[in-house]
Write a protein that holds these residues in place. Structure first.
Motif, short mmCIF file in Angstrom:
data_model
loop_
_atom_site.label_atom_id
_atom_site.label_comp_id
_atom_site.label_asym_id
_atom_site.label_seq_id
_atom_site.Cartn_x
_atom_site.Cartn_y
_atom_site.Cartn_z
N ALA A 164 0.98 -0.97 0.69
CA ALA A 164 -0.44 0.11 -0.44
C ALA A 164 0.80 1.39 0.24
CB ALA A 164 -1.32 -0.12 0.99
N VAL A 165 1.91 1.10 0.64
CA VAL A 165 2.32 2.09 0.48
C VAL A 165 3.92 2.54 -0.66
CG1 VAL A 165 5.26 3.36 1.69
CG2 VAL A 165 3.16 2.42 3.35
N GLY A 166 3.98 2.02 -1.57
CA GLY A 166 4.68 1.81 -2.47
C GLY A 166 3.35 2.37 -3.81
N ALA A 167 2.22 2.06 -3.63
CA ALA A 167 1.23 2.51 -4.68
C ALA A 167 0.82 3.65 -4.14
CB ALA A 167 -0.17 1.64 -4.19
N ILE A 168 1.13 3.83 -3.10
CA ILE A 168 -0.04 6.02 -2.51
C ILE A 168 1.28 6.10 -2.87
CG2 ILE A 168 0.29 7.41 -0.87
CD1 ILE A 168 -2.34 5.75 -1.46
N VAL A 169 2.68 6.13 -2.57
CA VAL A 169 4.41 6.98 -3.10
C VAL A 169 4.15 6.89 -4.75
CG1 VAL A 169 6.50 6.97 -2.88
CG2 VAL A 169 5.28 6.03 -1.66
N ALA A 170 3.73 5.72 -5.57
CA ALA A 170 3.26 6.09 -6.98
C ALA A 170 2.56 7.25 -7.58
CB ALA A 170 3.23 4.37 -7.50
N LEU A 171 0.62 6.80 -6.89
CA LEU A 171 0.56 7.95 -7.44
C LEU A 171 0.28 8.91 -7.29
CD1 LEU A 171 -2.47 5.73 -6.00
CD2 LEU A 171 -1.88 6.10 -8.57
N VAL A 172 1.55 9.68 -5.67
CA VAL A 172 1.09 11.08 -5.47
C VAL A 172 2.59 11.32 -6.58
CG1 VAL A 172 2.63 12.76 -3.53
CG2 VAL A 172 0.79 11.09 -2.84
N HIS A 173 3.43 10.55 -7.05
CA HIS A 173 4.68 10.94 -8.17
C HIS A 173 3.71 11.12 -9.23
CE1 HIS A 173 6.62 9.40 -10.89
NE2 HIS A 173 7.64 9.77 -10.66
N ASP A 174 2.84 10.20 -9.50
CA ASP A 174 2.36 10.78 -10.64
C ASP A 174 1.08 11.49 -10.97
OD1 ASP A 174 3.14 8.59 -11.44
OD2 ASP A 174 0.55 6.87 -10.89
N VAL A 175 0.58 12.10 -9.87
CA VAL A 175 0.15 13.34 -9.96
C VAL A 175 0.75 14.72 -9.38
CG1 VAL A 175 -1.45 14.92 -8.09
CG2 VAL A 175 -2.18 12.34 -8.79
N LEU A 176 1.94 15.20 -8.55
CA LEU A 176 2.53 16.33 -9.04
C LEU A 176 3.52 16.25 -9.91
CD1 LEU A 176 4.82 14.93 -5.59
CD2 LEU A 176 3.21 17.37 -5.85
N LEU A 177 3.82 14.95 -11.21
CA LEU A 177 4.19 15.11 -12.06
C LEU A 177 3.57 16.11 -12.76
CD1 LEU A 177 6.80 12.13 -12.79
CD2 LEU A 177 7.74 14.17 -11.98
N THR A 178 1.88 15.14 -12.72
CA THR A 178 1.42 15.59 -14.19
C THR A 178 0.59 17.75 -13.35
OG1 THR A 178 0.24 13.39 -13.86
CG2 THR A 178 -0.74 15.87 -15.17
#
Length: 303
Positions: A164-178
């Motif tokens: 879950a931590v890995g998935a959330i970090v990846a999602l935050v990463h995606d939103v920040l880059l966008t």
């Protein structure tokens, strides 16, 4: 048709540190752009004000339109070309509907003496008060936050907390880059863009769960191989599916971006960036975080 050989073995895990550095650099560039520009470029939905879309039958410029409007109708208005039509423009102003009753007739009365009667087509008028815009902005941010919390709970239940931590970090990463891409390219953020962000979160999560499911399966099969080897094997085994899914999605989104017109241009732009970074993050962010978690846990237990 077989695009990827079943026995392919690309060393994704070996490039994880390079990928982490790249992600951090891109995020910092986006944050720097947001700081320099004083925050996101909110549209009328969130900032409040008036948006008018106008099409002219004759050629004109933003400066000429602004010169005709500002003394008579809108103070501090900005005018910019809209879409692929050279004679279609968006007029934005800070005034809201509280002081602009009959705005349509006021704009026509200001423009038609300059361009001729019947030559100005009012496509749309949107008015949002500042209080309403602030409330919409708050609700949009809360929608993204609630989605993140729900995903954290679901993946913790479906897999483990480290997944879950890995998935959330990846999602935050995606939103920040966008978000950073929107700031760098001067794109507006409005309600449809919040919907695009939620769609990006869903797409990225789906791709990540596919990889996670194979990682968990292989951890049971090859429990003596070590986490890095198991993660890399799982990414390679799902690579064909990832390329086919992301490739077909990109083709559709790219078609919307190129041919969908100005109305959905920003929405398609958000999805285009989101699909790219979502595919990247499922391979180079979400999965390697499991390795980092294992290394940290092993380092604590070693003494």
């Amino acid at each position: 048709m077989q695009l990827i050989k079943p026995d392919i073995n690309v060393d994704f895990v070996g490039k994880r540190n390079m990928a982490f550095v790249l992600s951090i650099v891109l995020i910092l560039i986006g944050i720097g752009s947001l700081i320099v520009k004083g925050g996101p470029n909110y549209g009328v939905d969130f900032a409040g004000g008036t948006l008018v879309q106008v099409r002219f039958e004759q050629n004109t410029t933003a400066g000429e339109i602004k010169k005709a409007l500002i003394p008579n109708v809108l103070d501090n208005a900005t005018v910019q070309q809209f879409g692929d039509d050279a004679n279609e423009y968006l007029i934005r102003a800070q005034e809201s509907d509280s002081g602009l009753q009959g705005l349509r007739s006021q704009i026509l009365d200001a423009l038609e003496p300059v361009y001729g009667a019947g030559t100005v087509d009012m496509r749309r008028i949107e008015m949002v008060g500042p209080q309403v815009g602030q409330e919409l902005r708050k609700q949009g941010l809360m929608a993204i936050l609630y989605a993140m919390i729900g995903i954290l709970a679901y993946i913790t239940w479906r897999f483990e907390f480290r997944f879950a931590v890995g998935a959330i970090v990846a999602l935050v990463h995606d939103v920040l880059l966008t978000l950073g891409a929107f700031s760098l390219f001067g794109k507006e953020i409005d309600l449809p863009i919040i919907a695009a962000f939620l769609a990006i979160i869903g797409y990225s999560l789906n791709d990540t769960i596919i990889v996670y499911d194979r990682i968990r399966e292989n951890m049971g099969k090859y429990h003596g191989s070590g986490v890095p080897l198991t993660v890399n094997r799982s990414i390679n085994e799902t690579l064909s599916r990832t390329i086919l899914t992301s490739g077909t999605t990109l083709l559709v989104v790219l078609a919307l971006f190129l041919f969908g017109g100005g109305v959905i241009h920003n929405f398609a732009f958000a999805l285009l960036i989101g699909v790219l970074v979502g595919t990247y993050s499922s391979i180079f962010v979400a999965s390697p975080i499991l390795i980092a978690w294992q290394e940290k846990t092993a380092g604590k237990s070693a003494p």
